[in-house]
Structure formats: structure tokens, C-alpha cells
Scaffold this active site. Sequence first.
Site, PDB file in Angstrom:
ATOM      1  N   HIS A  25     -16.117   9.956 -72.961  1.00 39.75           N
ATOM      2  CA  HIS A  25     -14.699   9.684 -73.224  1.00 39.75           C
ATOM      3  C   HIS A  25     -14.219   8.324 -72.691  1.00 39.75           C
ATOM      4  CE1 HIS A  25     -13.882  11.295 -69.235  1.00 39.75           C
ATOM      5  NE2 HIS A  25     -14.022  12.539 -69.576  1.00 39.75           N
ATOM      6  N   HIS A  79     -15.367  24.363 -62.969  1.00 36.05           N
ATOM      7  CA  HIS A  79     -14.560  23.326 -63.618  1.00 36.05           C
ATOM      8  C   HIS A  79     -14.541  23.592 -65.118  1.00 36.05           C
ATOM      9  CE1 HIS A  79     -12.829  19.533 -64.580  1.00 36.05           C
ATOM     10  NE2 HIS A  79     -13.929  18.808 -64.675  1.00 36.05           N
ATOM     11  N   GLU A  81     -13.699  21.490 -67.636  1.00 35.43           N
ATOM     12  CA  GLU A  81     -13.933  20.424 -68.622  1.00 35.43           C
ATOM     13  C   GLU A  81     -15.151  20.802 -69.464  1.00 35.43           C
ATOM     14  OE1 GLU A  81     -13.791  16.384 -67.123  1.00 35.43           O
ATOM     15  OE2 GLU A  81     -13.529  15.611 -69.153  1.00 35.43           O
ATOM     16  N   ASP A  83     -17.807  19.603 -70.636  1.00 37.15           N
ATOM     17  CA  ASP A  83     -19.213  19.321 -70.336  1.00 37.15           C
ATOM     18  C   ASP A  83     -19.811  20.399 -69.426  1.00 37.15           C
ATOM     19  OD1 ASP A  83     -17.354  18.161 -68.578  1.00 37.15           O
ATOM     20  OD2 ASP A  83     -18.811  16.764 -67.759  1.00 37.15           O
ATOM     21  N   HIS A 145     -11.692  16.342 -60.046  1.00 35.01           N
ATOM     22  CA  HIS A 145     -10.705  15.406 -60.544  1.00 35.01           C
ATOM     23  C   HIS A 145      -9.708  16.067 -61.506  1.00 35.01           C
ATOM     24  CE1 HIS A 145     -12.596  14.595 -64.699  1.00 35.01           C
ATOM     25  NE2 HIS A 145     -13.292  15.563 -64.168  1.00 35.01           N
ATOM     26  N   ASP A 164     -18.134  18.174 -60.326  1.00 32.77           N
ATOM     27  CA  ASP A 164     -18.179  16.735 -60.647  1.00 32.77           C
ATOM     28  C   ASP A 164     -18.283  15.858 -59.395  1.00 32.77           C
ATOM     29  OD1 ASP A 164     -18.039  16.810 -63.412  1.00 32.77           O
ATOM     30  OD2 ASP A 164     -15.859  16.748 -63.471  1.00 32.77           O
ATOM     31  N   TYR A 192     -19.269   5.831 -61.138  1.00 33.98           N
ATOM     32  CA  TYR A 192     -18.680   7.158 -61.390  1.00 33.98           C
ATOM     33  C   TYR A 192     -17.405   7.320 -60.545  1.00 33.98           C
ATOM     34  CZ  TYR A 192     -18.889  12.337 -61.725  1.00 33.98           C
ATOM     35  OH  TYR A 192     -18.629  13.668 -61.937  1.00 33.98           O
ATOM     36  N   HIS A 225     -23.536  16.547 -62.149  1.00 35.69           N
ATOM     37  CA  HIS A 225     -24.094  15.389 -62.871  1.00 35.69           C
ATOM     38  C   HIS A 225     -25.028  14.639 -61.933  1.00 35.69           C
ATOM     39  CE1 HIS A 225     -21.276  15.791 -66.205  1.00 35.69           C
ATOM     40  NE2 HIS A 225     -20.256  15.786 -65.366  1.00 35.69           N
TER      41      HIS A 225
HETATM   42 FE1  FEO Z   1     -14.773  16.778 -65.289  1.00 37.03          FE
HETATM   43 FE2  FEO Z   1     -18.187  16.678 -65.649  1.00 37.03          FE
HETATM   44  O1  FEO Z   1     -16.413  17.112 -66.112  1.00 37.03           O
END
Ligand code: FEO
Length: 399
Positions: A25, A79, A81, A83, A145, A164, A192, A225
Site C-alpha cells: 500500500h 491484528h 489488517e 495481511d 500501528h 507488526d 519499516y 513480518h
Molecule cells: Fe498492519 Fe502487517 O499489517
Amino acid sequence: MMKAVKISDKVYWVGAIDWNLRDFHGYATHRGTTYNAYLILSEKPTLIDTVKHEFYDEMMERIKSVIDPAKIQIIISNHSELDHSGALVETVKTVNPEEVYVSAMGLKDLMGHLHKDLKFKVVKTGDRIDVGDDTISFVEARMLHWPDSMFSYLERENILFSNDVFGMHLATNRLFDDENDERIWLTEAEKYYANIVLPYSDIVLRFLEQVKKMGLAPKMIAPDHGFIWRKDPTKIVNLYAKWAAQRPTNKAVIVYDSMWGSTEKMARQIADGLTAGGTQVKLLSMHHSHRSDVALELLDSAALLIGTPVLNSQIFPSMADVICYLKGLRKKNLIGTAFGSYGWNGAPIEDLMRTLESMQIELATPALKTSFVPDEEALNNCRALGEEISRKITAKLNV
Ligand code: FEO
């Protein structure tokens, strides 16, 4: 069949490696990423997070290499989100767990994403669940976040699943910090932070204090990640404390674009003036640079200088893009100014000064404008501006 990777007595990595991701994104992920999910083979088998939707099969293959997925009793979603939750609906359908644990905001956000109640059970900071031969406790990490962000801590094994936070976009099949090249990961972890975590730096500092008071000293930090911190988990924690402090160094970032080379000539003279003053310069043309690399360079900088030509009485579109992006990242402790070449309407360059002000950037000089191609006097003025900014940086750093 893809295999799970054992990371401790009872914990397996069952995530996916996205080698080809180059845009997350709007963030240029030059080295891809991973979506880490973790399977705890406790008496009540527990899955922590899932993966991006298209990697569901990869995750499921890895899970199947160590357990029948139908035996998983608990899913934790740290989380919402996509992903990490993109494969949640399909996973729940396959696994049919007894419970899916989420934070209160996680419930709201997941309902907003999935429009489906998956037997969600809300937990908050301090709540603990028994997984048979171990216990998982939860720490909400609001706005790190997203509002729903949450950490899960496996107590006996002493592993913190941080979602994250403490991660990086780096596709690697080396699952641990000590197996990866520090010259690469340090840049990726910093990038990051600069692109994802930076706006929440005050919250980071408060959160690190809170975790310290809780006496957590995990033997591993397992983010969603990049790789797992096992050799020295405090290393990334200390880096977060450093990055969150946003202490400037004697460095300036000049971000610009040019239509016919005039604003570029100005930028190069300004850079030379800064160099003469002893300031490190990063000169980034938006014709050749990505906004997320600008954000990385800005993290330890003291000054942001924005150069734009004027096109149809507007700043150049590439400059509008990068300024919009940087505004959202809310970098602190910057001085700055605007410059550029215009034809018959220099007002947009003045407007840019107001934009910098709205970003809480301290205006170091008036805007420097040149009509059409800068002559020798204009170029000398650019060089003098660079020297002036360098003096102001030095004065600020010496306070
Ligand atoms: Fe906030 Fe890796 O998604």
C-alpha cells in the site's frame, strides 16, 4: 508439501514468504516480505495470526505438516489488517476452533473487514488463557500501528508474538536474526519503522516503558513480518527506543522534481552549500526515488528542503504525492524550507511553506523562487541558502 519450521519446544512457524511483493500500500518493498503465523502445539493447539488471503494454501500446507488442522482449538488474531486476517475466514472454516481471541478494537475492525462473526472472544491487557501446558497472556498495543493491535505472550516458553511491531518487510527463508545479514536487515527494519510506526512514536515510547514495568524479558520476539529475534531480542527494542526519540543528526534531505532542469540546478547548488557547511546531504529526485525511501532518509535528518517546479499554477504532481505521504508520517524535529523554479506564478512555492508549517516543520528561511532558468546570482543564492540551513542545523544540534 511445504513444511512448518520448529522455532522452540512447542512452537512452529507456519507463515508464508512473499518473495515478489514490491508495493505494500504505497511502501516500496524492494526485498519482499513474509507473513508470519505461529502454531503452538500445546495441549490446546493454538494458531497465532494467519496470512494474506492468497497465501492460505501455503500456511495450511505448513500446518498440515505437523498437525491435522481440525485439531487446532484456539486462534488468536493479534491484528485485523488483511495481511494477517485475509485468510482468517477460510482458516476458521477448516479448523472450526472453539474460540477466536481478539482485542475489543480487533472485534470491531474484523467485523468491518469480514462482516462475519467467527466466534470472536474479546480479551484485554492482563487477560490470560490456559492452553493446557502453557498460558498465553495478552497486551493490547493500541495504535501500534492500528487501534486493534495486540501482543500475545506465551509464558512458559517465554515468547512474545508482537504482530507488526519489531518486524520488517524482508522476504527471507532464514527465520532468525542471527541467520540474516545485519547490513540488510538494519536498513529494512529502519525503513519499516520510518514508514509504518513513525507517526506513533510517542506511543512506542510509552509502550516500551509499560512493557518494561511488566518485567517482560522474552527469550524470543516473534513478529509477523521478517524474522524472529532470538539472539538478542533487546536489540530491536533498543532500536525502537532510538528511532522513536527522533533525534536529528547533521543531515539534510532535499526532495525535488524538475520539469526542464531549473529546480534541479537549484537543488544541486543548495546541496553544495549544505556540504560546505559540513552537513550530510541526501538529494532525492522524485523522478528517480520512491516516497518510502524518502521517509527512510528523513528519519535521522534535521532538515527537509522541498523543491518544486510550478505546473498549471500547482506544485508538481510528484511533489504533491511525497508531501502528502510525509505529512501523514508526522516526523518531528525538522527545520525546512521550499524552493523552486516557476514561469509566471510563484505562489505555489509560497503555499508549500504553509504546508511545511502545517507539518510542524520549523521554517528556516523564506521560500527561494526563481523565474524560469536560474542565473548565476540565483544559483549563488541557492548555495547561500544551503549554507544558512547548515548553520541552523549546527546551532540546533549544539543547544
Ligand atoms: Fe498492519 Fe502487517 O499489517
